[in-house]
Design an enzyme around this catalytic site. Sequence first.
Site, PDB file in Angstrom:
ATOM      1  N   ASP A 175       0.821  -1.214   0.000  1.00  0.00           N
ATOM      2  CA  ASP A 175       0.000   0.000   0.000  1.00  0.00           C
ATOM      3  C   ASP A 175       0.856   1.266   0.000  1.00  0.00           C
ATOM      4  O   ASP A 175       0.370   2.353   0.294  1.00  0.00           O
ATOM      5  CB  ASP A 175      -0.902   0.029   1.242  1.00  0.00           C
ATOM      6  CG  ASP A 175      -2.216  -0.708   1.037  1.00  0.00           C
ATOM      7  OD1 ASP A 175      -2.472  -1.156  -0.091  1.00  0.00           O
ATOM      8  OD2 ASP A 175      -2.978  -0.851   2.014  1.00  0.00           O
ATOM      9  N   ASP A 232      -5.865  -7.073  14.636  1.00  0.00           N
ATOM     10  CA  ASP A 232      -5.409  -8.398  15.035  1.00  0.00           C
ATOM     11  C   ASP A 232      -6.058  -8.827  16.356  1.00  0.00           C
ATOM     12  O   ASP A 232      -6.484  -9.977  16.512  1.00  0.00           O
ATOM     13  CB  ASP A 232      -3.882  -8.424  15.144  1.00  0.00           C
ATOM     14  CG  ASP A 232      -3.314  -7.187  15.821  1.00  0.00           C
ATOM     15  OD1 ASP A 232      -4.101  -6.417  16.417  1.00  0.00           O
ATOM     16  OD2 ASP A 232      -2.092  -6.975  15.750  1.00  0.00           O
TER      17      ASP A 232
END
Length: 492
Positions: A100, A247
């Site tokens: 990205d 996460d």
Amino acid sequence: MLMLTVLSYAAQAVFFLVVVCFILYVLLELRVLGISRRVERHKLTELVSQLPGMLALPVWPRVSVLLPIYNEAAVIVRLIDAVCRLQYPTSSLEILVLDDSTDNTSTLAQARIDYHADLGVSIRYVRRASNEGYKAGNLLNGIRQSSGEFYVIFDADFIPQEDFLLRTVPYFQDPQLGFLQTGIGYENRDASFLTRFQAMEMGHQQYVTVGLSEDGDMASLSGSSCVWRRACVESLGGWNASTVTEDVDLGYRAQFGNWKYAYMRDVVSMSVLPETTSAFRVQRKRWGRGLIHSAFKHARQMFRQRMPLMQRLHAIAMMFSSLLLASIYILLLLCLPLSYLVDFEGLGIHWVAWLFFGFVAIWGLNNVFAARKGAHIGEQRGILRTLWETYLYVAMFLPMAWYYFAGGMRALFGVHGDFHRTLKGGSKKSVIRPPVHKILWMGDGFSFGYSAITLWVAIQKANYFLIPISVTACLGFGMMLVGFWQEERSIK
């Protein structure tokens, strides 16, 4: 007069509540540390510990290694080189570099990918049109283009052991094992007191996870250096971009979904810690915001889960530990008004305070012990040096309480999605700071001055129970301010 009385009792009630919660947290952590000591040589959960030493499978499942990156020019080459050295059957392995980036990281990554692809490594470059959803969105895009039965995730600053896959994948023979977390070491842990503190703090977390795993309790996922079963991720809908700790969020959902987890402390990937106070501040504010948001987001589901009482208490302590840390900053803010609102003669609040300090000492010593074990710091220290380092270690948690408090306030006001990446090491790019950093370091300065005033008032009014927390706060915030001053000088 009535208003002052009401404020006095309200301040005492908040003080008492935070102290009681802290004491309960310490008692629960001491229990887990006791379990960790008994399994110091490393065990997994009861199920996984029945499968020791399995380093070969008749058929190796297909694995997709996902490398989510964003402007990581300083470490991208070594990351790709390290992952391409992973030992695993070539026909069952694919590596996806999920880029990205908006800088020259992309050029460096593409060149290194081409190099390894020419050598026969199954590695691909994957790029999106935009970085919508930040890291979570990047991972979701990656799994849509992957073919593995298992996902392995490494952040850009990680270096896995070459036998990482050979040592972790065999433990997934139980179909209910959804994810496996491995240990993390730090290359630059001795670069400064700040990095040593972070390494010990993370080491403490890893050592506690040993006990949580062995006891079958909920645990918080680190994210990187982790192996996920594809079926588990798909059943949960993948990573959620609504939180900056995607996460942790996925780990909670997996455990609430009755997926089992395992923890392998003896498989260690090396990482890099932020070396500047500015990077540390922004990182901990982000963690605080994400962890507190995730706790409240999943609290109702946690209470609906059927759990034994002890497991529920550990789940509450683990999920809301970040909120507890943020509340310690409220204790600091209460110290000054308590000096004016409370007549301490004949009251028991000062005994509550001394009880709090006693448990802080117990927690600090056990925390440092666990931290040294978890971070694999084995050198011997004298008693006086150990006590002094323990005190410095505890003092650093007061600035952290401020950063978590700031993060919690942002979560309270609905700021959940904006992501500020953490620049690792001592890169001078760390001078490019997000706007929130100014608020954080100004908060450090305010907290130092506030604590100094509180200390002076405590001495004047002979409220000696306020002195330890005020002195410790001055030390902790003072270290952060001095560190920032040194950082500023180094980049001029």
